[in-house]
Scaffold this motif. Sequence first.
Motif, PDB file in Angstrom:
ATOM      1  N   UNK A   1      34.315  48.455  33.177  1.00  0.00           N
ATOM      2  CA  UNK A   1      35.466  48.336  32.297  1.00  0.00           C
ATOM      3  C   UNK A   1      36.416  47.297  32.858  1.00  0.00           C
ATOM      4  N   UNK A   2      37.351  46.855  32.002  1.00  0.00           N
ATOM      5  CA  UNK A   2      38.364  45.910  32.453  1.00  0.00           C
ATOM      6  C   UNK A   2      37.996  44.454  32.282  1.00  0.00           C
ATOM      7  N   UNK A   3      36.841  44.180  31.711  1.00  0.00           N
ATOM      8  CA  UNK A   3      36.422  42.808  31.436  1.00  0.00           C
ATOM      9  C   UNK A   3      35.415  42.846  30.297  1.00  0.00           C
ATOM     10  N   UNK A   4      35.058  41.664  29.792  1.00  0.00           N
ATOM     11  CA  UNK A   4      34.113  41.597  28.685  1.00  0.00           C
ATOM     12  C   UNK A   4      32.705  41.692  29.243  1.00  0.00           C
ATOM     13  N   UNK A   5      32.162  42.896  29.219  1.00  0.00           N
ATOM     14  CA  UNK A   5      30.885  43.170  29.865  1.00  0.00           C
ATOM     15  C   UNK A   5      29.772  42.256  29.349  1.00  0.00           C
ATOM     16  N   UNK A   6      29.702  42.055  28.050  1.00  0.00           N
ATOM     17  CA  UNK A   6      28.596  41.290  27.470  1.00  0.00           C
ATOM     18  C   UNK A   6      28.657  39.811  27.830  1.00  0.00           C
ATOM     19  N   UNK A   7      29.778  39.353  28.389  1.00  0.00           N
ATOM     20  CA  UNK A   7      29.910  37.962  28.809  1.00  0.00           C
ATOM     21  C   UNK A   7      29.491  37.761  30.264  1.00  0.00           C
ATOM     22  N   UNK A   8      29.199  38.851  30.950  1.00  0.00           N
ATOM     23  CA  UNK A   8      29.014  38.779  32.396  1.00  0.00           C
ATOM     24  C   UNK A   8      27.596  39.120  32.820  1.00  0.00           C
ATOM     25  N   UNK A   9      27.020  38.251  33.657  1.00  0.00           N
ATOM     26  CA  UNK A   9      25.822  38.656  34.377  1.00  0.00           C
ATOM     27  C   UNK A   9      26.200  39.787  35.329  1.00  0.00           C
ATOM     28  N   UNK A  10      25.221  40.602  35.678  1.00  0.00           N
ATOM     29  CA  UNK A  10      25.482  41.743  36.562  1.00  0.00           C
ATOM     30  C   UNK A  10      24.469  41.768  37.690  1.00  0.00           C
ATOM     31  N   UNK A  11      24.875  42.333  38.789  1.00  0.00           N
ATOM     32  CA  UNK A  11      23.988  42.442  39.948  1.00  0.00           C
ATOM     33  C   UNK A  11      24.086  43.825  40.579  1.00  0.00           C
ATOM     34  N   UNK A  12      23.004  44.219  41.222  1.00  0.00           N
ATOM     35  CA  UNK A  12      23.007  45.352  42.137  1.00  0.00           C
ATOM     36  C   UNK A  12      22.839  44.804  43.551  1.00  0.00           C
ATOM     37  N   UNK A  13      23.647  45.312  44.435  1.00  0.00           N
ATOM     38  CA  UNK A  13      23.554  45.024  45.856  1.00  0.00           C
ATOM     39  C   UNK A  13      23.331  46.354  46.588  1.00  0.00           C
ATOM     40  N   UNK A  14      22.954  46.244  47.852  1.00  0.00           N
ATOM     41  CA  UNK A  14      22.886  47.436  48.687  1.00  0.00           C
ATOM     42  C   UNK A  14      23.283  47.096  50.124  1.00  0.00           C
ATOM     43  N   UNK A  15      23.767  48.117  50.812  1.00  0.00           N
ATOM     44  CA  UNK A  15      24.143  47.942  52.211  1.00  0.00           C
ATOM     45  C   UNK A  15      23.501  49.048  53.036  1.00  0.00           C
ATOM     46  N   UNK A  16      22.421  48.713  53.739  1.00  0.00           N
ATOM     47  CA  UNK A  16      21.780  49.709  54.600  1.00  0.00           C
ATOM     48  C   UNK A  16      22.681  50.052  55.776  1.00  0.00           C
ATOM     49  N   UNK A  17      22.449  51.180  56.412  1.00  0.00           N
ATOM     50  CA  UNK A  17      23.280  51.574  57.557  1.00  0.00           C
ATOM     51  C   UNK A  17      23.251  50.519  58.649  1.00  0.00           C
ATOM     52  N   UNK A  18      24.429  50.086  59.087  1.00  0.00           N
ATOM     53  CA  UNK A  18      24.527  49.134  60.170  1.00  0.00           C
ATOM     54  C   UNK A  18      24.145  47.705  59.831  1.00  0.00           C
ATOM     55  N   UNK A  19      23.937  47.439  58.548  1.00  0.00           N
ATOM     56  CA  UNK A  19      23.522  46.093  58.141  1.00  0.00           C
ATOM     57  C   UNK A  19      24.490  45.523  57.105  1.00  0.00           C
TER      58      UNK A  19
END
Length: 115
Positions: free
Chosen positions: A25-43
């Motif tokens: 929310x808070x922006x035009x979602x359909x105008x934006x590419x999206x990503x998933x990131x992850x942060x493993x423990x200690x990395x």
Amino acid sequence: QVRLVESGGGLVQPGESLRLSCVASGFTFSFSAMRWYRQPPGKERELVAHISRFGDTTNYADSVKGRFTISRDNAKKTVYLQMNSLRPEDTAVYYCSAGPRFSDWGQGTQVTVSL
């Protein structure tokens, strides 16, 4: 104000599946590419998957290709990450982020893969 709320994480055994969701929310979602990131423990945080505005283009980290699928529903302002054949090395906090800068983050959702 950009708001991203991730959910769907949990504790699973190797080989099992999870589906993560990120409501935006808070922006035009359909105008934006999206990503998933992850942060493993200690990395450091790493890019997992990317999806274009209309979902016609996706890209994946080599470590998750063939196991993870990113998708989106622009009507629901939601991006998903289907994770199959989970491995212990997939254990991390998973975050979604919105283009073009990919500088805003939600609280993340913890995924733990363990026997």
